[in-house]
Design a protein around this motif. Structure first.
Motif, PDB file in Angstrom:
ATOM      1  N   VAL A 194       0.912   3.232  -5.966  1.00  5.30           N
ATOM      2  CA  VAL A 194      -0.527   2.976  -5.329  1.00  5.30           C
ATOM      3  C   VAL A 194      -1.000   4.055  -4.555  1.00  5.30           C
ATOM      4  CG1 VAL A 194      -1.586   1.782  -3.543  1.00  5.30           C
ATOM      5  CG2 VAL A 194       0.169   0.411  -4.709  1.00  5.30           C
ATOM      6  N   THR A 195       0.002   4.839  -4.006  1.00  2.00           N
ATOM      7  CA  THR A 195      -0.503   6.153  -3.271  1.00  2.00           C
ATOM      8  C   THR A 195      -0.860   7.399  -4.250  1.00  2.00           C
ATOM      9  OG1 THR A 195       1.937   6.803  -2.953  1.00  2.00           O
ATOM     10  CG2 THR A 195       1.041   5.601  -1.366  1.00  2.00           C
ATOM     11  N   ASP A 196      -0.020   7.278  -5.401  1.00  2.00           N
ATOM     12  CA  ASP A 196      -0.279   8.334  -6.553  1.00  2.00           C
ATOM     13  C   ASP A 196      -1.674   7.804  -7.148  1.00  2.00           C
ATOM     14  OD1 ASP A 196       2.237   9.339  -5.955  1.00  2.00           O
ATOM     15  OD2 ASP A 196       3.201   8.635  -7.400  1.00  2.00           O
ATOM     16  N   ALA A 197      -1.696   6.820  -7.159  1.00  2.89           N
ATOM     17  CA  ALA A 197      -3.227   6.390  -7.954  1.00  2.89           C
ATOM     18  C   ALA A 197      -4.462   6.768  -6.956  1.00  2.89           C
ATOM     19  CB  ALA A 197      -3.189   4.806  -8.223  1.00  2.89           C
ATOM     20  N   ALA A 198      -4.092   6.525  -5.807  1.00  3.47           N
ATOM     21  CA  ALA A 198      -5.052   6.683  -4.616  1.00  3.47           C
ATOM     22  C   ALA A 198      -5.542   8.296  -4.542  1.00  3.47           C
ATOM     23  CB  ALA A 198      -4.928   6.035  -3.296  1.00  3.47           C
ATOM     24  N   GLY A 199      -4.412   9.116  -4.691  1.00  2.00           N
ATOM     25  CA  GLY A 199      -4.575  10.462  -4.702  1.00  2.00           C
ATOM     26  C   GLY A 199      -5.066  11.103  -5.723  1.00  2.00           C
ATOM     27  N   SER A 200      -4.749  10.542  -6.946  1.00  2.00           N
ATOM     28  CA  SER A 200      -5.295  11.069  -8.104  1.00  2.00           C
ATOM     29  C   SER A 200      -6.706  10.924  -8.561  1.00  2.00           C
ATOM     30  CB  SER A 200      -4.340  10.561  -9.515  1.00  2.00           C
ATOM     31  OG  SER A 200      -4.735   9.246  -9.483  1.00  2.00           O
ATOM     32  N   ALA A 201      -7.296   9.709  -7.939  1.00  2.00           N
ATOM     33  CA  ALA A 201      -8.575   9.201  -8.311  1.00  2.00           C
ATOM     34  C   ALA A 201      -9.550  10.139  -7.754  1.00  2.00           C
ATOM     35  CB  ALA A 201      -8.862   7.843  -7.421  1.00  2.00           C
ATOM     36  N   PRO A 218       0.804  -1.119  -0.168  1.00  2.00           N
ATOM     37  CA  PRO A 218       0.039  -0.010  -0.053  1.00  2.00           C
ATOM     38  C   PRO A 218       0.829   1.232  -0.115  1.00  2.00           C
ATOM     39  CG  PRO A 218      -0.951  -1.519   1.615  1.00  2.00           C
ATOM     40  CD  PRO A 218       0.424  -2.054   1.177  1.00  2.00           C
TER      41      PRO A 218
END
Length: 239
Positions: free
Chosen positions: A207-214, A202
């Motif tokens: 993963v963190t970039d994808a979660a932040g960009s969503a 995680p």
């Protein structure tokens, strides 16, 4: 002479006269522990008759026991023969299935069993491969985490743990697996970017970039689809 046997209960007890086990049902503690065969020859004046009766009784008991033993032996032999036949049949079945498993499908007599085994073997192989891949992914994720804790900048001589790279055993071990780690990471980063299932931990940047960009992408989409004030007024003007 009183006895200690329970009352009003059918049981077997040893007769005090002939010494054999006989059925009794006592109704009082004072009942004689003498079987029905011996009650007719009680008393000192009937000693000869008693001896003859005992010999006849013992002979009958011995003969009955011999017959029972012979019947038990015959039954055991029959059971053993049946068990041997069952074992032989099962061994033949196992041999047929083994021949099917190792690829001798043309010689196998039961095609239904063959197809069933083929599909079952495929399912087991797929499941085993999936489990092996998951175990590998978990191990690689752990190695990636260790690599974050034990790494060095290009040309640097100090590990992130504070030791020199020559004194850090974790760094030396991870350095030998850098190529494998990079390939695994690149593959899973591509999977994460495509929205597929991946094995990245995680805290991995992908993963963190994808979660932040969503959320930002969702907000931008909502904003772009909302009509502007001018568009709304234009709609009213057309009315």
């Amino acid at each position: 002479m009183p006895h200690d046997y329970p009352l009003h209960t059918p049981l077997e007890a040893r007769c005090l006269c002939c010494g054999s086990l006989q059925p009794f049902t006592f109704t009082a503690d004072s009942d004689q522990v003498v079987c029905v065969h011996c009650r007719s020859h009680l008393g000192p004046e009937k000693a000869e008759r008693r001896d003859l009766a005992h010999i006849a009784l013992w002979s009958a008991i011995s003969e009955a026991q011999a017959i029972a033993a012979s019947e038990a032996e015959a039954l055991a032999a029959a059971d053993a023969a049946a068990a041997a036949r069952s074992i032989a049949e099962l061994e033949a079945t196992v041999a047929d299935l083994s021949a099917t498993v190792i690829g001798q499908f043309d010689a196998a007599p039961a095609s239904g069993v063959r197809e069933q085994l083929q599909s079952d073997l495929v399912r087991r192989a797929e499941r085993a491969t999936e489990l092996a891949n998951r175990r590998t992914d978990r191990i690689m994720a752990v190695l990636w985490r260790l690599g974050v804790l034990h790494s060095a900048a290009s040309g640097g001589s100090t590990c992130t743990c504070g030791k020199s790279i020559t004194a850090c055993p974790e760094y030396r071990i991870l350095s030998s697996e850098q190529q494998v780690l990079r390939e695994w990471e690149a593959k899973n980063v591509a999977l994460a970017a495509a929205g597929s299932r991946h094995a990245l931990p995680p805290e991995h940047p992908a993963v963190t970039d994808a979660a932040g960009s969503a959320p930002a992408a969702t907000s931008a989409t909502r904003h772009s689809t909302r009509p502007s004030r001018q568009e709304r007024s234009g709609r009213f003007d057309r009315r």
